[in-house]
Design an enzyme around this catalytic site. Sequence first.
Site, PDB file in Angstrom:
ATOM      1  N   THR A   1      65.192 -12.647  18.147  1.00 19.10           N
ATOM      2  CA  THR A   1      66.545 -13.046  18.524  1.00 19.10           C
ATOM      3  C   THR A   1      67.200 -13.720  17.334  1.00 19.10           C
ATOM      4  O   THR A   1      66.534 -14.368  16.521  1.00 19.10           O
ATOM      5  CB  THR A   1      66.576 -13.946  19.782  1.00 19.10           C
ATOM      6  OG1 THR A   1      67.925 -14.005  20.259  1.00 19.10           O
ATOM      7  CG2 THR A   1      66.052 -15.343  19.506  1.00 19.10           C
TER       8      THR A   1
ATOM      9  N   CYS B   1      71.404 -23.136  20.767  1.00 15.32           N
ATOM     10  CA  CYS B   1      70.532 -22.409  21.702  1.00 15.32           C
ATOM     11  C   CYS B   1      69.069 -22.603  21.294  1.00 15.32           C
ATOM     12  O   CYS B   1      68.770 -22.901  20.140  1.00 15.32           O
ATOM     13  CB  CYS B   1      70.845 -20.920  21.679  1.00 15.32           C
ATOM     14  SG  CYS B   1      72.518 -20.501  22.199  1.00 15.32           S
TER      15      CYS B   1
ATOM     16  N   HIS C   1      66.559 -16.338  25.051  1.00 16.99           N
ATOM     17  CA  HIS C   1      67.556 -16.984  24.189  1.00 16.99           C
ATOM     18  C   HIS C   1      68.407 -17.858  25.112  1.00 16.99           C
ATOM     19  O   HIS C   1      69.348 -17.388  25.732  1.00 16.99           O
ATOM     20  CB  HIS C   1      68.402 -15.918  23.496  1.00 16.99           C
ATOM     21  CG  HIS C   1      69.358 -16.462  22.487  1.00 16.99           C
ATOM     22  ND1 HIS C   1      69.442 -15.939  21.224  1.00 16.99           N
ATOM     23  CD2 HIS C   1      70.263 -17.473  22.545  1.00 16.99           C
ATOM     24  CE1 HIS C   1      70.378 -16.593  20.546  1.00 16.99           C
ATOM     25  NE2 HIS C   1      70.891 -17.521  21.338  1.00 16.99           N
TER      26      HIS C   1
END
Length: 165
Positions: A26, A32, A49
Amino acid sequence: MNEPKPVVRVGIAELKIVKSPNMIRTSGLGSCVGVVIYDLSQKTAGLAHIMLPDSSLAKQADLNTSKYADTAIDVLVKKLTSKGKRPSVLKAKIAGGAEMFQFSTSNESMRIGPRNTAAVKEKLAQYGIRIMSEDVGGNSGRTIEFDPETGRLHIRTVHKGETII
């Protein structure tokens, strides 16, 4: 010369499961948190994620369970333990949770990165899943890639280079 392994990409507020020889990646982890939950004996891993700490923040009736720490980890654990395994056999690695913007306020709600990191750790602890290593905090974005064959999490951090945890 070895062939490159296929890579499954996980977008923002998504989660996926892979089995070796596939790898999972990712990009764009700022505040995040990328959570990898894996079982090396099965050479299987899931990556979420996570954008926000708590699904109670959702304002939509149609909840994206991959977006929140409290729901995404539930989904990952359920998928990884669907064949009768206990969650405690799973391990985790996490990265991200940066503070991308500096605010002059002491308002805790603006500190999304640290709140995401705390929520992920709390949820993993509820399942008894050990965090084997982490690269969290700071103020730089990250891209992570996990290999369920080796358990290595490769991290590229903006302006700071690459590490493997």
